[in-house]
Write a protein that holds these residues in place. Structure first.
Motif, PDB file in Angstrom:
ATOM      1  N   PRO A   1       7.466  -7.972 -35.312  1.00  0.00           N
ATOM      2  CA  PRO A   1       7.043  -6.652 -35.793  1.00  0.00           C
ATOM      3  C   PRO A   1       7.950  -5.522 -35.327  1.00  0.00           C
ATOM      4  CG  PRO A   1       5.461  -7.518 -34.189  1.00  0.00           C
ATOM      5  CD  PRO A   1       6.478  -8.579 -34.415  1.00  0.00           C
ATOM      6  N   VAL A   2       8.114  -4.560 -36.214  1.00  0.00           N
ATOM      7  CA  VAL A   2       8.832  -3.314 -35.880  1.00  0.00           C
ATOM      8  C   VAL A   2       7.815  -2.192 -36.080  1.00  0.00           C
ATOM      9  CG1 VAL A   2      10.861  -1.883 -36.340  1.00  0.00           C
ATOM     10  CG2 VAL A   2      10.961  -4.342 -36.755  1.00  0.00           C
ATOM     11  N   ALA A   3       6.873  -2.128 -35.188  1.00  0.00           N
ATOM     12  CA  ALA A   3       5.719  -1.258 -35.388  1.00  0.00           C
ATOM     13  C   ALA A   3       6.007   0.181 -35.004  1.00  0.00           C
ATOM     14  CB  ALA A   3       4.529  -1.787 -34.584  1.00  0.00           C
ATOM     15  N   GLU A   4       5.652   1.078 -35.882  1.00  0.00           N
ATOM     16  CA  GLU A   4       5.708   2.534 -35.711  1.00  0.00           C
ATOM     17  C   GLU A   4       7.042   2.992 -35.124  1.00  0.00           C
ATOM     18  OE1 GLU A   4       2.561   6.091 -34.635  1.00  0.00           O
ATOM     19  OE2 GLU A   4       2.468   4.254 -33.507  1.00  0.00           O
ATOM     20  N   GLY A   5       7.059   3.544 -33.904  1.00  0.00           N
ATOM     21  CA  GLY A   5       8.267   4.172 -33.367  1.00  0.00           C
ATOM     22  C   GLY A   5       9.361   3.221 -32.973  1.00  0.00           C
ATOM     23  N   CYS A   6       9.093   1.927 -33.005  1.00  0.00           N
ATOM     24  CA  CYS A   6      10.088   0.946 -32.557  1.00  0.00           C
ATOM     25  C   CYS A   6      11.416   1.078 -33.301  1.00  0.00           C
ATOM     26  CB  CYS A   6       9.533  -0.468 -32.724  1.00  0.00           C
ATOM     27  SG  CYS A   6      10.701  -1.809 -32.420  1.00  0.00           S
ATOM     28  N   GLY A   7      11.369   1.263 -34.616  1.00  0.00           N
ATOM     29  CA  GLY A   7      12.587   1.219 -35.421  1.00  0.00           C
ATOM     30  C   GLY A   7      13.349   2.524 -35.521  1.00  0.00           C
TER      31      GLY A   7
ATOM     32  N   PRO B   1      11.377   1.305 -41.224  1.00  0.00           N
ATOM     33  CA  PRO B   1      12.792   1.345 -41.617  1.00  0.00           C
ATOM     34  C   PRO B   1      13.351  -0.055 -41.874  1.00  0.00           C
ATOM     35  CG  PRO B   1      12.641   1.390 -39.240  1.00  0.00           C
ATOM     36  CD  PRO B   1      11.224   1.225 -39.758  1.00  0.00           C
ATOM     37  N   ALA B   2      12.444  -1.068 -41.832  1.00  0.00           N
ATOM     38  CA  ALA B   2      12.891  -2.455 -41.991  1.00  0.00           C
ATOM     39  C   ALA B   2      12.187  -3.081 -43.193  1.00  0.00           C
ATOM     40  CB  ALA B   2      12.615  -3.231 -40.695  1.00  0.00           C
ATOM     41  N   GLN B   3      11.650  -4.286 -43.055  1.00  0.00           N
ATOM     42  CA  GLN B   3      11.017  -4.975 -44.175  1.00  0.00           C
ATOM     43  C   GLN B   3       9.501  -4.757 -44.139  1.00  0.00           C
ATOM     44  OE1 GLN B   3      12.280  -9.018 -45.309  1.00  0.00           O
ATOM     45  NE2 GLN B   3      10.117  -9.596 -45.235  1.00  0.00           N
TER      46      GLN B   3
ATOM     47  N   ARG C   1      -0.045  -6.095 -46.516  1.00  0.00           N
ATOM     48  CA  ARG C   1      -0.789  -5.484 -45.407  1.00  0.00           C
ATOM     49  C   ARG C   1      -0.228  -4.138 -44.974  1.00  0.00           C
ATOM     50  NH1 ARG C   1      -0.698  -9.761 -40.788  1.00  0.00           N
ATOM     51  NH2 ARG C   1       1.416 -10.072 -41.588  1.00  0.00           N
ATOM     52  N   ALA C   2       0.859  -3.692 -45.600  1.00  0.00           N
ATOM     53  CA  ALA C   2       1.533  -2.455 -45.195  1.00  0.00           C
ATOM     54  C   ALA C   2       1.909  -2.502 -43.718  1.00  0.00           C
ATOM     55  CB  ALA C   2       0.664  -1.236 -45.494  1.00  0.00           C
ATOM     56  N   MET C   3       2.554  -3.607 -43.329  1.00  0.00           N
ATOM     57  CA  MET C   3       3.009  -3.792 -41.951  1.00  0.00           C
ATOM     58  C   MET C   3       4.515  -4.002 -41.937  1.00  0.00           C
ATOM     59  SD  MET C   3       0.092  -6.155 -40.161  1.00  0.00           S
ATOM     60  CE  MET C   3      -1.539  -5.509 -39.802  1.00  0.00           C
ATOM     61  N   CYS C   4       5.156  -3.589 -40.858  1.00  0.00           N
ATOM     62  CA  CYS C   4       6.619  -3.553 -40.774  1.00  0.00           C
ATOM     63  C   CYS C   4       7.154  -4.677 -39.885  1.00  0.00           C
ATOM     64  CB  CYS C   4       7.059  -2.202 -40.217  1.00  0.00           C
ATOM     65  SG  CYS C   4       8.835  -1.895 -40.313  1.00  0.00           S
ATOM     66  N   PHE C   5       8.152  -5.419 -40.404  1.00  0.00           N
ATOM     67  CA  PHE C   5       8.759  -6.527 -39.658  1.00  0.00           C
ATOM     68  C   PHE C   5      10.286  -6.426 -39.719  1.00  0.00           C
ATOM     69  CE2 PHE C   5       4.561  -7.882 -40.917  1.00  0.00           C
ATOM     70  CZ  PHE C   5       4.074  -8.504 -39.772  1.00  0.00           C
ATOM     71  N   CYS C   6      10.943  -7.153 -38.813  1.00  0.00           N
ATOM     72  CA  CYS C   6      12.406  -7.103 -38.737  1.00  0.00           C
ATOM     73  C   CYS C   6      13.050  -7.496 -40.070  1.00  0.00           C
ATOM     74  CB  CYS C   6      12.908  -8.021 -37.624  1.00  0.00           C
ATOM     75  SG  CYS C   6      12.522  -7.406 -35.959  1.00  0.00           S
ATOM     76  N   GLY C   7      12.572  -8.553 -40.682  1.00  0.00           N
ATOM     77  CA  GLY C   7      13.029  -8.911 -42.017  1.00  0.00           C
ATOM     78  C   GLY C   7      14.291  -9.753 -42.069  1.00  0.00           C
ATOM     79  N   GLU C   8      14.664 -10.081 -43.300  1.00  0.00           N
ATOM     80  CA  GLU C   8      15.826 -10.932 -43.535  1.00  0.00           C
ATOM     81  C   GLU C   8      17.092 -10.289 -42.982  1.00  0.00           C
ATOM     82  OE1 GLU C   8      16.122 -11.886 -47.616  1.00  0.00           O
ATOM     83  OE2 GLU C   8      14.098 -12.738 -47.747  1.00  0.00           O
ATOM     84  N   GLY C   9      17.985 -11.149 -42.506  1.00  0.00           N
ATOM     85  CA  GLY C   9      19.246 -10.670 -41.933  1.00  0.00           C
ATOM     86  C   GLY C   9      19.169 -10.518 -40.427  1.00  0.00           C
ATOM     87  N   THR C  10      17.968 -10.678 -39.854  1.00  0.00           N
ATOM     88  CA  THR C  10      17.827 -10.629 -38.398  1.00  0.00           C
ATOM     89  C   THR C  10      17.479 -12.029 -37.900  1.00  0.00           C
ATOM     90  OG1 THR C  10      15.451 -10.116 -38.434  1.00  0.00           O
ATOM     91  CG2 THR C  10      16.985  -8.250 -38.527  1.00  0.00           C
TER      92      THR C  10
END
Length: 769
Positions: A184-190, A162-164, A169-178
């Motif tokens: 990392p915002v891995a799997e269920g975290c977000g 739900p983030a960047q 690598r198809a991996m999820c991170f907090c992204g710009e604006g944070t």
């Protein structure tokens, strides 16, 4: 002298007889070499068979079998014919001169800084998310499956974001604006959670709703995961969402704030940087672990597997460098496959514990993982660091094809780009295609397969049911597995996990081969976490008097027990039968086994004294799970006599070692007679088997790979960790040494090799040639 006898017959008749005899003689003279009769074949002397018979006869006289039929070589009881050859021939082999060519070919645009140049082929091996001849094309690997109104982030997949999304690598991170965009915002975290419906039920995740409060909130008094300052959080005991943590490799700390070493094969041999599983080699070095030096700088630094050697400087404008290296056979050529078969799987993994047998702490100390399938990485590391490795395919005796099936299967649902609609939900089918693609690559790009129709090639299938789902094209090869099912009894898929079932794979893809062929394949031990305490306590050496429990088995016993596997098919029902007869812990109905006894332990209750309990037992059960289980290794490591209950299924080394000398086999139908069967062994026989278990236990350890890591850690720290201290004390043959010994025997004794008519220096005594 022979004379003609008088014959009462007419001259014409005699002339006819003489003419016929002459004709027969002429036919025999000219045609016999072309068309020998079956009788002639057996009457004629066959030099190869005669030589074999002579060698075997000499070896038999030198190395007679023990009372149990085995021949001992380097402490282990081998099958007689193998032990004799290893003791009389293999042990007397000498090094031979092998020409190794170090490539000097360049790659287009130096791979654009997004890959490693294979200087032998002049081809780029691109990092995860890049492609093209010069790695110039950045891929767009989505984290989410196609979205809909009901599912704004698509159906669940491990990479759901739900983030960047980092689309390389198809991996999820907090992204710009944070505050911490690279956290990392891995799997269920977000995502928001759904409270349990009733006490004891699990907390669920709502994959349609973003958790703004706990993850993305910038409220100074209660910041979310992506904005929480580690120092403030640690000092104020700030509560952070539990399923937000560092799932990806290369970081440590509660907030992923500490950079650590990543896990790579052989840690890039000290010649590169590990970027999440892919070795980014120093300029000129190449290979999956950066272990092949560049031709331009070969003189000052040669890796151990290329020493001792004599370097021949290039001439005639060649960019290649030749080195003549003294090596002992067998020699193994390792294919440098495209990274999608290995490095990409490691670099793109979403859980750092997946696929590897170690990660690193916040101070870069080794942390060994419980990865069940870690043997695949351990063996790979040993081969490519070994003096038995060669770059010379013409001199190679075997060809290793390094496809990481365990990582492929483990990561099957990690990201959309790994999913293939053709396979549906079957990981077995997907993995078959993976091996088929590797086969297609080596057949198209290399000349070696056709030399023997693949018989001298080696593939490792480490998953639960081994090579059951090997594509038909590679079945001629040697399969390394943990599951030696010959399919003589259990003819179909034995796993209770539906995604790994191979029964529905079409025969035009799989063929009709068994899962294991003892004539060509080998079962290797499974990976076990290095246990320094067990080594220090010498649990394998416990005496007969210290082993007061007659029989021991601790493991999942199926649906009759609390937290048991619910499938009746689990363990092919074998564990359930054992528990029904000898269960020592109450099942859901409060019942014990029909034949329970004080000195027989059959329990599903996990024990923190598991190894101690096995080391206090005389016989230990070796039963399957979803395919193989690691109970054989546990038994041997703790000095317990293995009792194997799985019909038609080979255990580690069972087709090369003499199992009768240290193990007991009980038929599945004889489970009710189990205790009476093991009680038939007298004390002399028991002491003999215990002694043999003590002599082979290190052959069930991947000590070579462990000591490679100990050496690397020693270069970073002045003091060895306990595991390095204890394993450095061990000196007997381990898994890798046993593997090499088996290959050496096969090199000179597999009948099909005679048809190759290969001229090479075997390095054997003349009496063995």
């Amino acid at each position: 002298m022979a004379t003609w006898r008088s014959c009462a017959c007419s001259w014409p008749f005699g002339a006819s007889v003489i003419s016929l005899a002459v004709l027969v003689s002429l036919v025999h003279l000219f045609l016999t070499p072309l068309f020998p009769s079956p009788l002639d074949f057996f009457k004629q002397s066959n030099p190869l068979l005669d030589a074999d018979s002579l060698v075997e006869s000499n070896l038999e006289s030198q190395f007679p079998p023990n009372s149990d039929g085995s021949v001992t070589y380097r402490g282990a009881p081998w099958k007689a014919e193998i032990g004799r050859w290893l003791a009389g021939c293999g042990s007397n082999s000498t090094p031979v001169d092998i020409v190794e060519v170090l490539g000097g070919k360049s790659c287009q645009n130096n791979c654009s800084g997004q890959g490693v140049c294979n200087q032998d082929l002049g081809e780029c091996r691109c990092f995860h998310g890049y492609t093209g001849k010069a790695c110039e094309v950045a891929l767009q690997l989505e984290c989410n499956k196609p979205v809909s109104k009901e599912r704004p982030f698509g159906e669940w997949v491990v990479s759901i974001c739900p983030a960047q999304c980092d689309k390389t690598r198809a991996m999820c991170f907090c992204g710009e604006g944070t505050k911490y965009p690279n956290r990392p915002v891995a799997e269920g975290c977000g995502f928001q959670t759904i409270p349990p419906a009733k006490p004891g039920d699990p907390e669920l995740t709502d994959w349609t709703k973003v958790d703004f409060d706990n993850v993305f909130s910038s409220n100074a008094s209660k910041p979310g995961w992506c904005n929480a300052d580690p120092h403030d959080a640690y000092s104020s005991q700030l509560k952070i969402k539990e399923n937000c943590h560092c799932k990806y490799d290369c970081t440590s700390g509660r907030f992923c704030e500490i950079p650590t070493m990543c896990s790579c094969l052989n840690q890039c041999s000290g010649n590169g940087h590990c970027r999440g599983g892919f070795c980014q080699c120093d300029r000129g070095y190449y290979g999956i672990d950066c272990s092949i030096p560049p031709a331009a700088s070969v003189l000052p630094k040669l890796p151990a597997w290329l020493r001792p050697s004599t370097v021949e400087l290039p001439d005639n404008g060649s960019s290649n460098v030749k080195t003549v290296v003294r090596k002992k056979r067998p020699l193994i050529y390792v294919y440098d496959l495209p990274p999608e078969f290995n490095s990409h799987l490691l670099e793109g993994r979403h859980y750092r514990m997946e696929c590897v047998n170690r990660i690193y702490s916040d101070v870069n100390k080794t942390i060994w993982t419980e990865m069940l399938y870690g043997a695949q990485v351990a063996l790979y590391e040993s081969i490519i660091a070994s003096p038995h490795r060669t770059l010379n395919g013409e001199e190679a005796d075997f060809f290793y094809v390094p496809v990481l099936d365990s990582c492929m299967i483990t990561r099957a649902y990690d990201a959309p780009h790994l999913y293939n609609k053709e396979h549906g939900i079957l990981r077995s089918f997907m993995t078959l295609d993976y091996y088929k693609n590797a086969y297609d690559h080596i057949v198209e790009q290399y000349p070696y397969w056709n030399r023997s129709s693949g018989k001298d090639h080696i593939w490792f299938f480490s998953w639960d049911e081994g090579a059951c789902y090997a594509p038909k094209e590679i079945w001629n090869s040697m399969m390394l597995v943990h599951w030696g099912n010959t399919n003589t009894k259990h003819k179909n898929s034995t796993t209770a996990y539906w995604a790994d079932n191979w029964d529905s794979i079409p025969s035009d893809r799989r063929g009709d081969h068994p899962c294991f062929d003892p004539q060509k394949d080998l079962v290797l031990p499974a990976w076990k976490v290095p246990n320094p305490g067990a080594v220090w306590l010498k649990l394998w050496a416990r005496s007969r008097k210290e082993r007061t429990t007659l029989f021991y088995f601790n493991g999942n016993l199926g649906p009759a027990y609390e937290n048991g596997r619910p499938e009746d098919k689990y363990s092919m029902g074998i564990r359930q039968k054992l528990a029904d007869e000898f269960g020592s812990s109450p099942n859901k109905e409060g019942k014990l086994g029909k034949q329970h006894a004080p000195n027989v332990i059959v329990t599903p209750l996990k024990s923190h004294k598991y190894h101690e309990e096995m080391a206090s037992s005389l016989f230990c059960g070796v039963l399957p799970g979803d395919g193989w289980s690691g109970r054989m290794e546990d038994s041997v490591h703790n000095g317990c006599i293995p009792v194997i209950i799985q019909d038609g299924i080979f255990l580690p080394y069972e087709n090369v070692l003499n199992y009768n000398s240290f193990a007991v086999r009980v038929l599945e139908d004889d489970i009710p007679k189990l205790i009476s069967i093991i009680q038939r062994y007298n004390e002399t026989e028991i002491e003999h088997m215990l002694s043999n278990v003590r002599s082979i236990w290190q052959r069930f350890l991947y000590r070579d790979s462990i000591l490679l890591e100990a050496t690397r850690q020693r270069e970073l720290f002045s003091k060895d960790d306990d595991w390095a201290v204890e394993f450095s004390k061990l000196g007997e043959d381990d898994v890798f040494a046993t593997f090499i010994q088996v290959l050496h025997y096969k090199l000179h004794n597999d009948p099909w090799r005679r048809s190759l008519l290969r001229q090479y220096d075997a390095g054997l005594p003349k009496t063995c040639a």
